[in-house]
Design a protein around this motif. Structure first.
Motif, PDB file in Angstrom:
ATOM      1  N   VAL A 142     -17.269 -19.292 -35.554  1.00  0.00           N
ATOM      2  CA  VAL A 142     -18.118 -18.349 -34.833  1.00  0.00           C
ATOM      3  C   VAL A 142     -18.474 -18.963 -33.481  1.00  0.00           C
ATOM      4  CG1 VAL A 142     -20.305 -17.097 -34.872  1.00  0.00           C
ATOM      5  CG2 VAL A 142     -19.024 -17.428 -36.988  1.00  0.00           C
ATOM      6  N   ALA A 143     -18.332 -18.161 -32.431  1.00  0.00           N
ATOM      7  CA  ALA A 143     -18.584 -18.624 -31.069  1.00  0.00           C
ATOM      8  C   ALA A 143     -20.063 -18.925 -30.848  1.00  0.00           C
ATOM      9  CB  ALA A 143     -18.115 -17.579 -30.069  1.00  0.00           C
ATOM     10  N   ALA A 144     -20.326 -19.974 -30.082  1.00  0.00           N
ATOM     11  CA  ALA A 144     -21.693 -20.324 -29.696  1.00  0.00           C
ATOM     12  C   ALA A 144     -21.855 -20.258 -28.180  1.00  0.00           C
ATOM     13  CB  ALA A 144     -22.044 -21.722 -30.199  1.00  0.00           C
ATOM     14  N   ASN A 145     -20.834 -19.773 -27.472  1.00  0.00           N
ATOM     15  CA  ASN A 145     -20.924 -19.690 -26.012  1.00  0.00           C
ATOM     16  C   ASN A 145     -21.763 -18.486 -25.591  1.00  0.00           C
ATOM     17  OD1 ASN A 145     -19.044 -17.300 -25.340  1.00  0.00           O
ATOM     18  ND2 ASN A 145     -17.702 -18.588 -26.592  1.00  0.00           N
ATOM     19  N   THR A 146     -22.215 -18.491 -24.362  1.00  0.00           N
ATOM     20  CA  THR A 146     -23.135 -17.454 -23.892  1.00  0.00           C
ATOM     21  C   THR A 146     -22.485 -16.082 -23.762  1.00  0.00           C
ATOM     22  OG1 THR A 146     -22.675 -18.070 -21.613  1.00  0.00           O
ATOM     23  CG2 THR A 146     -24.595 -19.088 -22.643  1.00  0.00           C
ATOM     24  N   ASN A 148     -19.768 -14.790 -25.701  1.00  0.00           N
ATOM     25  CA  ASN A 148     -19.394 -14.205 -27.000  1.00  0.00           C
ATOM     26  C   ASN A 148     -20.216 -14.770 -28.156  1.00  0.00           C
ATOM     27  OD1 ASN A 148     -17.183 -12.459 -26.187  1.00  0.00           O
ATOM     28  ND2 ASN A 148     -16.104 -14.339 -25.671  1.00  0.00           N
ATOM     29  N   TYR A 149     -21.461 -15.105 -27.904  1.00  0.00           N
ATOM     30  CA  TYR A 149     -22.313 -15.732 -28.912  1.00  0.00           C
ATOM     31  C   TYR A 149     -22.341 -14.919 -30.210  1.00  0.00           C
ATOM     32  CZ  TYR A 149     -26.246 -17.932 -31.170  1.00  0.00           C
ATOM     33  OH  TYR A 149     -27.033 -18.592 -32.069  1.00  0.00           O
ATOM     34  N   GLY A 150     -22.058 -15.603 -31.313  1.00  0.00           N
ATOM     35  CA  GLY A 150     -22.122 -14.989 -32.634  1.00  0.00           C
ATOM     36  C   GLY A 150     -20.896 -14.193 -33.030  1.00  0.00           C
ATOM     37  N   LEU A 155     -13.880 -17.881 -29.214  1.00  0.00           N
ATOM     38  CA  LEU A 155     -14.363 -19.149 -28.690  1.00  0.00           C
ATOM     39  C   LEU A 155     -13.971 -19.349 -27.230  1.00  0.00           C
ATOM     40  CD1 LEU A 155     -14.536 -19.511 -31.802  1.00  0.00           C
ATOM     41  CD2 LEU A 155     -13.966 -21.877 -31.428  1.00  0.00           C
ATOM     42  N   GLU A 159     -14.997 -24.817 -26.623  1.00  0.00           N
ATOM     43  CA  GLU A 159     -15.244 -24.741 -28.070  1.00  0.00           C
ATOM     44  C   GLU A 159     -13.947 -24.881 -28.850  1.00  0.00           C
ATOM     45  OE1 GLU A 159     -19.066 -21.791 -28.462  1.00  0.00           O
ATOM     46  OE2 GLU A 159     -17.135 -20.876 -27.933  1.00  0.00           O
TER      47      GLU A 159
END
Length: 171
Positions: A142-146, A148-150, A155, A159
């Motif tokens: 699961v993406a944590a970038n701003t 595509n967060y969640g 990614l 990431e």
């Protein structure tokens, strides 16, 4: 003790280059940011040393947000032309096998390449010209970038690269 870095409350952060003058942030008891003039982790080794980290950049992203471009500016990744062959692991949505610890040997011998493009514009990418290398997918992450967060599997380059290095035991 004498091995502790010297710190002051002066220092500046540049988003493209990190902390200037090889300084690193620390906090003191009053939560004031301090900047250390030497590496706070002097005995650690560079986890990227000896690895070929490459990227095909299609310049589809906002350069201020693009983690692939940022890693290239910091000389962690090296951009390469589209026609350049690459024999290492290629993180690609066209892969059929997921990255696994079994890929560690390929990573160490030939390196890792990322495809830096926008998820919204995948149809524009000439994947047929990137046939060399060992194309791999990432497992469910699961993406944590701003941007595509969640969102599952969306990614950023940073990431995706970090996940691959972690899976292959480089972190």
């Amino acid at each position: 003790d004498n091995n502790r870095p010297t710190c002051s409350s002066k220092g500046s952060y540049n988003p493209d280059n990190g902390y200037e003058n090889n300084s690193f942030p620390q906090q003191n008891s009053t939560n004031e940011m301090l900047y250390c003039s030497s590496d706070p982790f002097p005995n650690t080794t560079n986890p990227f040393e000896g690895l070929k980290l490459r990227m095909w950049d299609f310049a589809q992203c906002d350069p201020k947000r693009c983690t692939g471009a940022r890693l290239a500016r910091r000389k962690i990744l090296q951009s390469m032309p589209l026609k350049q062959p690459f024999r290492g692991i290629v993180l690609s949505p066209n892969g059929s096998v997921s990255v696994s610890p079994a890929d560690t040997d390929i990573l160490e011998k030939h390196g890792l390449s990322l495809i830096d493009c926008s998820w919204a514009r995948l149809a524009e990418i000439p994947f047929s010209q990137m046939t060399s290398g060992h194309h791999r997918l990432l497992p469910f992450l699961v993406a944590a970038n701003t941007v595509n967060y969640g969102k599952p599997s969306k990614l950023s380059c940073a990431e995706a690269g970090a996940a691959t290095l972690y899976i292959c035991g480089k972190f």
